[in-house]
Design a protein around this motif. Structure first.
Motif, short mmCIF file in Angstrom:
data_model
loop_
_atom_site.label_atom_id
_atom_site.label_comp_id
_atom_site.label_asym_id
_atom_site.label_seq_id
_atom_site.Cartn_x
_atom_site.Cartn_y
_atom_site.Cartn_z
N SER A 112 0.86 -1.19 0.00
CA SER A 112 0.00 0.00 0.00
C SER A 112 0.90 1.24 0.00
CB SER A 112 -0.91 0.04 1.23
OG SER A 112 -1.86 -1.00 1.17
N ILE A 113 0.57 2.17 -0.89
CA ILE A 113 1.31 3.43 -1.00
C ILE A 113 0.26 4.53 -1.04
CG2 ILE A 113 3.01 4.74 -2.33
CD1 ILE A 113 3.66 2.00 -3.76
N ALA A 114 0.38 5.53 -0.18
CA ALA A 114 -0.67 6.55 -0.10
C ALA A 114 -0.10 7.96 -0.05
CB ALA A 114 -1.52 6.31 1.15
N SER A 115 -0.79 8.85 -0.74
CA SER A 115 -0.53 10.28 -0.65
C SER A 115 -1.83 10.93 -0.22
CB SER A 115 -0.08 10.84 -2.01
OG SER A 115 0.08 12.24 -1.93
N ILE A 116 -1.78 11.69 0.89
CA ILE A 116 -3.02 12.22 1.44
C ILE A 116 -3.02 13.74 1.56
CG2 ILE A 116 -3.65 10.10 2.64
CD1 ILE A 116 -2.47 11.36 5.20
N ALA A 117 -2.16 14.39 0.78
CA ALA A 117 -2.14 15.87 0.76
C ALA A 117 -1.49 16.32 -0.55
CB ALA A 117 -1.35 16.41 1.95
N ASN A 118 -1.69 17.57 -0.87
CA ASN A 118 -1.08 18.16 -2.05
C ASN A 118 0.39 18.40 -1.76
OD1 ASN A 118 -0.46 19.44 -4.39
ND2 ASN A 118 -2.07 20.98 -4.25
N ASN A 119 1.18 17.33 -1.88
CA ASN A 119 2.59 17.34 -1.50
C ASN A 119 3.53 17.16 -2.68
OD1 ASN A 119 2.09 14.69 -2.09
ND2 ASN A 119 2.19 13.97 0.02
N GLY A 120 3.00 17.21 -3.90
CA GLY A 120 3.82 17.04 -5.09
C GLY A 120 4.02 15.59 -5.51
N ILE A 121 3.57 14.65 -4.71
CA ILE A 121 3.71 13.23 -5.03
C ILE A 121 2.69 12.89 -6.12
CG2 ILE A 121 3.46 10.87 -4.12
CD1 ILE A 121 5.87 12.33 -2.91
N ALA A 122 3.15 12.27 -7.22
CA ALA A 122 2.28 12.01 -8.37
C ALA A 122 2.43 10.59 -8.89
CB ALA A 122 2.60 13.01 -9.48
N THR A 123 1.44 10.18 -9.67
CA THR A 123 1.50 8.93 -10.41
C THR A 123 2.40 9.15 -11.64
OG1 THR A 123 -0.35 9.42 -11.88
CG2 THR A 123 -0.90 8.43 -9.74
N PRO A 124 2.79 8.09 -12.33
CA PRO A 124 3.59 8.29 -13.55
C PRO A 124 2.89 9.15 -14.60
CG PRO A 124 3.74 6.02 -12.84
CD PRO A 124 2.69 6.67 -11.98
N ALA A 125 1.56 9.18 -14.60
CA ALA A 125 0.81 10.01 -15.55
C ALA A 125 0.68 11.45 -15.08
CB ALA A 125 -0.57 9.40 -15.79
N GLY A 126 1.20 11.76 -13.90
CA GLY A 126 1.18 13.13 -13.39
C GLY A 126 -0.02 13.49 -12.54
N ILE A 127 -0.83 12.52 -12.16
CA ILE A 127 -2.00 12.78 -11.32
C ILE A 127 -1.54 12.90 -9.87
CG2 ILE A 127 -4.21 11.89 -10.51
CD1 ILE A 127 -4.27 12.76 -13.42
N LYS A 128 -2.00 13.96 -9.18
CA LYS A 128 -1.65 14.15 -7.77
C LYS A 128 -2.81 14.76 -7.01
CE LYS A 128 0.94 18.22 -9.13
NZ LYS A 128 2.25 18.81 -9.26
N VAL A 129 -2.72 14.71 -5.71
CA VAL A 129 -3.74 15.28 -4.83
C VAL A 129 -3.88 16.77 -5.15
CG1 VAL A 129 -4.34 15.81 -2.43
CG2 VAL A 129 -3.39 13.57 -3.02
N GLY A 130 -5.12 17.24 -5.19
CA GLY A 130 -5.41 18.63 -5.48
C GLY A 130 -5.92 18.86 -6.89
N MET A 131 -5.70 17.88 -7.77
CA MET A 131 -6.17 18.03 -9.15
C MET A 131 -7.67 17.75 -9.24
SD MET A 131 -3.03 16.17 -11.18
CE MET A 131 -3.32 16.84 -12.80
N LYS A 132 -8.29 18.23 -10.30
CA LYS A 132 -9.72 18.00 -10.52
C LYS A 132 -9.95 16.58 -11.04
CE LYS A 132 -10.80 22.78 -11.54
NZ LYS A 132 -11.25 23.74 -12.56
N ALA A 133 -11.10 16.02 -10.70
CA ALA A 133 -11.46 14.68 -11.15
C ALA A 133 -11.53 14.60 -12.67
CB ALA A 133 -12.78 14.26 -10.52
N ASP A 134 -11.88 15.71 -13.33
CA ASP A 134 -11.92 15.73 -14.80
C ASP A 134 -10.55 15.41 -15.40
OD1 ASP A 134 -14.53 16.52 -14.44
OD2 ASP A 134 -14.20 18.60 -15.05
N GLU A 135 -9.50 15.91 -14.77
CA GLU A 135 -8.14 15.63 -15.24
C GLU A 135 -7.82 14.15 -15.08
OE1 GLU A 135 -5.30 19.19 -14.34
OE2 GLU A 135 -6.82 19.11 -12.73
N LEU A 136 -8.28 13.58 -13.99
CA LEU A 136 -8.08 12.16 -13.72
C LEU A 136 -8.73 11.31 -14.80
CD1 LEU A 136 -7.46 9.67 -11.89
CD2 LEU A 136 -9.56 10.22 -10.67
N THR A 137 -10.02 11.55 -15.06
CA THR A 137 -10.73 10.72 -16.05
C THR A 137 -10.25 10.99 -17.48
OG1 THR A 137 -12.58 12.29 -16.07
CG2 THR A 137 -12.78 10.35 -14.63
N SER A 138 -9.71 12.15 -17.74
CA SER A 138 -9.19 12.39 -19.09
C SER A 138 -7.93 11.55 -19.35
CB SER A 138 -8.90 13.87 -19.32
OG SER A 138 -7.77 14.29 -18.61
N ILE A 139 -7.21 11.21 -18.31
CA ILE A 139 -5.99 10.41 -18.46
C ILE A 139 -6.28 8.92 -18.31
CG2 ILE A 139 -3.74 9.87 -17.41
CD1 ILE A 139 -3.44 12.88 -16.91
#
Length: 183
Positions: A94-121
């Protein structure tokens, strides 16, 4: 006429299969990485990059805690996944990011982004859940309204916790990569 029917049926079945493949979420195993730490990796790389001491529990689990970025390790999963694994070998389950701390997925998704950006990727999630009483998610301490789950071929999944704001747009408030059952 019989050959024509077979050709039409084959085209219909093939078209249906292609449409299904295009519409479903496709998260590769390589996307099960957060902050450069891969699902099922050992603690040594995380410690090289982020430092920190590996804390162990009496139940055979261990973790690295960087405040709003946490990595949980188990030995039992390692022994199930890798034959002849030496005792005490930990793998990130288990790996978790629970704040807008700059930690991202390889596709660049991170905490603080809009869900629309998530589903577009990543596309639409494999499973969408409303807030539930998951013990694992309660331990993370993140308040969320909706949970998007994307499954990867290796048995892991990436979960995005979303919270609505005033304009009815959802934003990501937590990311969890895990092999643990959420619901």
């Amino acid at each position: 006429m019989n050959k024509l029917k077979k050709a039409i049926m084959a085209a219909l079945i093939g078209g249906t299969m292609m449409a299904t493949a295009i519409c479903s979420a496709a998260v590769s195993n390589s996307q099960l990485t957060l902050g450069g730490i891969a699902f099922m990796s050992s603690p040594s790389y995380a410690q090289q990059v982020y430092g920190g001491e590996l804390f162990t529990n009496s139940d055979g689990a261990a973790f690295l805690d960087y405040g709003t970025f946490k990595i949980y390790y188990t030995t039992s999963t390692a022994q199930e996944k890798i034959k002849a694994t030496r005792p005490g070998y930990y793998m990130a389950t288990s790996i978790a990011s629970i704040a807008n701390n700059g930690i991202a997925t390889p596709a660049g998704i991170k905490v603080g982004m809009k869900a629309d950006e998530l589903t577009s990727i990543y596309g639409e999630p494999d499973v969408t859940l409303s807030k539930n009483d998951s013990t694992l998610l309660q331990q993370l301490g993140v308040s969320y309204d909706k949970l998007y789950i994307y499954y990867a071929p290796n048995g892991g999944k990436i979960c995005f916790m979303l919270q609505k704001n005033l304009l009815d747009h959802s934003k990501i408030v937590g990311i969890l990569i895990t092999d643990t059952e959420i619901h």
